[in-house]
Design a protein around this motif. Structure first.
Motif, PDB file in Angstrom:
ATOM      1  N   SER A 177       0.824  -1.216   0.000  1.00  0.00           N
ATOM      2  CA  SER A 177       0.000   0.000   0.000  1.00  0.00           C
ATOM      3  C   SER A 177       0.861   1.270   0.000  1.00  0.00           C
ATOM      4  CB  SER A 177      -0.950   0.003   1.204  1.00  0.00           C
ATOM      5  OG  SER A 177      -0.200  -0.086   2.395  1.00  0.00           O
ATOM      6  N   ASP A 178       2.123   1.151   0.437  1.00  0.00           N
ATOM      7  CA  ASP A 178       3.026   2.308   0.492  1.00  0.00           C
ATOM      8  C   ASP A 178       3.984   2.342  -0.708  1.00  0.00           C
ATOM      9  OD1 ASP A 178       4.156   4.580   1.723  1.00  0.00           O
ATOM     10  OD2 ASP A 178       5.732   3.365   2.660  1.00  0.00           O
ATOM     11  N   ALA A 179       3.967   1.255  -1.511  1.00  0.00           N
ATOM     12  CA  ALA A 179       5.004   1.069  -2.539  1.00  0.00           C
ATOM     13  C   ALA A 179       5.086   2.243  -3.520  1.00  0.00           C
ATOM     14  CB  ALA A 179       4.765  -0.235  -3.290  1.00  0.00           C
ATOM     15  N   ASN A 180       3.943   2.743  -3.984  1.00  0.00           N
ATOM     16  CA  ASN A 180       3.961   3.813  -4.991  1.00  0.00           C
ATOM     17  C   ASN A 180       4.681   5.063  -4.487  1.00  0.00           C
ATOM     18  OD1 ASN A 180       2.635   2.241  -6.825  1.00  0.00           O
ATOM     19  ND2 ASN A 180       0.641   3.242  -6.602  1.00  0.00           N
ATOM     20  N   ASN A 181       4.657   5.292  -3.173  1.00  0.00           N
ATOM     21  CA  ASN A 181       5.331   6.477  -2.614  1.00  0.00           C
ATOM     22  C   ASN A 181       6.844   6.406  -2.754  1.00  0.00           C
ATOM     23  OD1 ASN A 181       2.851   7.526  -1.755  1.00  0.00           O
ATOM     24  ND2 ASN A 181       2.934   6.319   0.131  1.00  0.00           N
ATOM     25  N   HIS A 182       7.366   5.224  -3.065  1.00  0.00           N
ATOM     26  CA  HIS A 182       8.811   5.048  -3.195  1.00  0.00           C
ATOM     27  C   HIS A 182       9.274   5.109  -4.650  1.00  0.00           C
ATOM     28  CE1 HIS A 182       9.671   3.895   1.053  1.00  0.00           C
ATOM     29  NE2 HIS A 182       8.370   3.693   1.023  1.00  0.00           N
ATOM     30  N   VAL A 183       8.325   5.261  -5.578  1.00  0.00           N
ATOM     31  CA  VAL A 183       8.665   5.218  -7.006  1.00  0.00           C
ATOM     32  C   VAL A 183       8.845   6.635  -7.540  1.00  0.00           C
ATOM     33  CG1 VAL A 183       7.858   4.560  -9.301  1.00  0.00           C
ATOM     34  CG2 VAL A 183       7.441   3.045  -7.347  1.00  0.00           C
ATOM     35  N   PHE A 184      10.006   6.878  -8.162  1.00  0.00           N
ATOM     36  CA  PHE A 184      10.223   8.172  -8.831  1.00  0.00           C
ATOM     37  C   PHE A 184       9.550   8.188 -10.192  1.00  0.00           C
ATOM     38  CE2 PHE A 184      12.521  10.692 -11.949  1.00  0.00           C
ATOM     39  CZ  PHE A 184      12.471  11.952 -11.359  1.00  0.00           C
ATOM     40  N   GLY A 185       9.694   7.091 -10.944  1.00  0.00           N
ATOM     41  CA  GLY A 185       9.128   7.072 -12.282  1.00  0.00           C
ATOM     42  C   GLY A 185       9.318   5.729 -12.965  1.00  0.00           C
ATOM     43  N   TYR A 186       9.042   5.719 -14.270  1.00  0.00           N
ATOM     44  CA  TYR A 186       9.036   4.468 -15.039  1.00  0.00           C
ATOM     45  C   TYR A 186       9.718   4.693 -16.384  1.00  0.00           C
ATOM     46  CZ  TYR A 186       5.511   3.310 -11.568  1.00  0.00           C
ATOM     47  OH  TYR A 186       4.861   3.086 -10.369  1.00  0.00           O
ATOM     48  N   GLU A 211       3.741  -5.454  -5.430  1.00  0.00           N
ATOM     49  CA  GLU A 211       4.158  -6.764  -4.891  1.00  0.00           C
ATOM     50  C   GLU A 211       5.668  -6.958  -5.025  1.00  0.00           C
ATOM     51  OE1 GLU A 211       0.096  -9.366  -5.744  1.00  0.00           O
ATOM     52  OE2 GLU A 211       1.571  -9.162  -7.340  1.00  0.00           O
ATOM     53  N   ILE A 212       6.228  -6.537  -6.170  1.00  0.00           N
ATOM     54  CA  ILE A 212       7.679  -6.655  -6.369  1.00  0.00           C
ATOM     55  C   ILE A 212       8.413  -5.810  -5.325  1.00  0.00           C
ATOM     56  CG2 ILE A 212       9.597  -6.057  -7.909  1.00  0.00           C
ATOM     57  CD1 ILE A 212       7.672  -6.645 -10.284  1.00  0.00           C
ATOM     58  N   ILE A 213       7.960  -4.570  -5.128  1.00  0.00           N
ATOM     59  CA  ILE A 213       8.637  -3.662  -4.183  1.00  0.00           C
ATOM     60  C   ILE A 213       8.536  -4.214  -2.762  1.00  0.00           C
ATOM     61  CG2 ILE A 213       8.476  -1.358  -3.121  1.00  0.00           C
ATOM     62  CD1 ILE A 213       7.871  -0.286  -5.963  1.00  0.00           C
ATOM     63  N   GLU A 214       7.384  -4.738  -2.400  1.00  0.00           N
ATOM     64  CA  GLU A 214       7.237  -5.315  -1.049  1.00  0.00           C
ATOM     65  C   GLU A 214       8.228  -6.465  -0.867  1.00  0.00           C
ATOM     66  OE1 GLU A 214       3.382  -6.085   1.327  1.00  0.00           O
ATOM     67  OE2 GLU A 214       3.828  -8.034   0.431  1.00  0.00           O
ATOM     68  N   HIS A 215       8.276  -7.351  -1.853  1.00  0.00           N
ATOM     69  CA  HIS A 215       9.135  -8.532  -1.728  1.00  0.00           C
ATOM     70  C   HIS A 215      10.620  -8.148  -1.742  1.00  0.00           C
ATOM     71  CE1 HIS A 215       9.399 -12.908  -1.755  1.00  0.00           C
ATOM     72  NE2 HIS A 215      10.520 -12.737  -2.433  1.00  0.00           N
ATOM     73  N   LEU A 216      10.998  -7.313  -2.713  1.00  0.00           N
ATOM     74  CA  LEU A 216      12.410  -6.943  -2.869  1.00  0.00           C
ATOM     75  C   LEU A 216      12.921  -6.171  -1.651  1.00  0.00           C
ATOM     76  CD1 LEU A 216      14.734  -7.132  -4.945  1.00  0.00           C
ATOM     77  CD2 LEU A 216      13.925  -4.968  -5.906  1.00  0.00           C
ATOM     78  N   SER A 217      12.079  -5.283  -1.104  1.00  0.00           N
ATOM     79  CA  SER A 217      12.520  -4.463   0.043  1.00  0.00           C
ATOM     80  C   SER A 217      12.557  -5.261   1.334  1.00  0.00           C
ATOM     81  CB  SER A 217      11.624  -3.231   0.195  1.00  0.00           C
ATOM     82  OG  SER A 217      10.321  -3.615   0.603  1.00  0.00           O
ATOM     83  N   GLY A 218      12.029  -6.487   1.303  1.00  0.00           N
ATOM     84  CA  GLY A 218      12.201  -7.399   2.437  1.00  0.00           C
ATOM     85  C   GLY A 218      13.540  -8.110   2.367  1.00  0.00           C
ATOM     86  N   LEU A 219      14.117  -8.144   1.168  1.00  0.00           N
ATOM     87  CA  LEU A 219      15.412  -8.814   0.966  1.00  0.00           C
ATOM     88  C   LEU A 219      16.578  -7.828   0.987  1.00  0.00           C
ATOM     89  CD1 LEU A 219      14.263 -11.090  -1.985  1.00  0.00           C
ATOM     90  CD2 LEU A 219      14.928 -11.906   0.269  1.00  0.00           C
ATOM     91  N   PHE A 220      16.349  -6.618   0.462  1.00  0.00           N
ATOM     92  CA  PHE A 220      17.387  -5.578   0.360  1.00  0.00           C
ATOM     93  C   PHE A 220      16.793  -4.259   0.843  1.00  0.00           C
ATOM     94  CE2 PHE A 220      18.113  -8.583  -3.105  1.00  0.00           C
ATOM     95  CZ  PHE A 220      19.458  -8.856  -3.000  1.00  0.00           C
ATOM     96  N   GLU A 221      17.627  -3.402   1.408  1.00  0.00           N
ATOM     97  CA  GLU A 221      17.170  -2.048   1.686  1.00  0.00           C
ATOM     98  C   GLU A 221      17.239  -1.270   0.379  1.00  0.00           C
ATOM     99  OE1 GLU A 221      19.193   0.035   4.823  1.00  0.00           O
ATOM    100  OE2 GLU A 221      18.135   1.902   4.395  1.00  0.00           O
TER     101      GLU A 221
END
Ligand code: MN
Length: 229
Positions: free
Chosen positions: A97-106, A180-190
């Protein structure tokens, strides 16, 4: 003043659409097996093989409009057109639910692959770096800021070689979507500002040869064009 014993690395960077600012690249994460049709074309079962991560060095970035140098030691170099997520704000254990706040762009990028060497490494259960992490293996078009285009969850993604369509899909068909990718990846890496995530490729991957022109596009996001030299 710090003195370095050898010349320090120049920060790799990508253009930002309608801006003179550059996006500094920190790390490049890639998601494997994230469109079912592509998993099938690679000979696996998408219901049994969940997506996974691998990396390329930041120096593998090839900015838009630069030529792609055909790499050494391979007879079978493939294109993989992918939606690229540019992280603007770092964090650990980021919720969907917070993932989009961490995205600069695409952006629209290419995960270039020495398919022959990847096949050999897969057979021996060895790491993939020699097939995925070579110089210029990550061409990436201009980044479109989320402040302008929002957070796309659908749109055609395609790649043409010499004007002929080779790959076509829709980013709505990602097995794992971006939150989902951001949630999973940020659990493995900062995650850190400057990190890029290549989110996987749709079906239709194939080889290129010197002289080819690769053109990729994601509707509403951006394009990439590069000549194979
Ligand atoms: Mn890929």
């Amino acid at each position: 003043m710090t003195r370095y014993a050898v010349p320090p690395m120049k920060i790799p960077a990508i253009e930002i659409a309608d801006s003179t600012d550059l996006f500094p690249v920190h790390r490049i994460y890639c998601v494997g097996c994230n469109y079912a049709e592509h998993v099938r074309e690679m000979g696996s079962d998408p219901d049994r093989e969940p997506p996974f991560f691998f990396m390329k060095p930041s120096s593998a970035i090839l900015s838009s409009r630069a030529d792609f140098p055909y790499p050494s030691k391979s007879e079978n170099v493939h294109f993989e057109v992918e939606l690229v997520v540019a992280i603007g704000k770092g964090g650990k254990n980021i919720s969907q639910s917070d993932a989009n706040n961490h995205v600069f762009g695409y952006a629209c990028g290419l995960d270039m692959t020495r398919r022959d060497l990847q096949g050999e490494m897969k057979k021996k259960s060895r790491p993939w770096e020699i097939s995925k992490a070579f110089e210029a293996s990550a061409p990436c078009g201009e980044i479109c800021p989320a402040s302008k285009i929002g957070h796309p969850s659908a749109g055609t993604i395609w790649l043409k070689v010499n004007g002929e369509i080779k790959q076509e899909g829709n980013i709505s068909n990602l097995i794992w979507n971006i939150p989902e990718i951001i949630e999973h990846l940020s659990g493995l890496f900062e995650l850190r500002p400057g990190d890029l995530i290549f989110t996987g490729t749709p079906a239709g991957v194939g080889p290129i040869v010197t002289g080819d022109i690769m053109e990729g596009c994601i509707d509403g996001v951006g394009t990439i064009t590069t000549n194979v030299v």
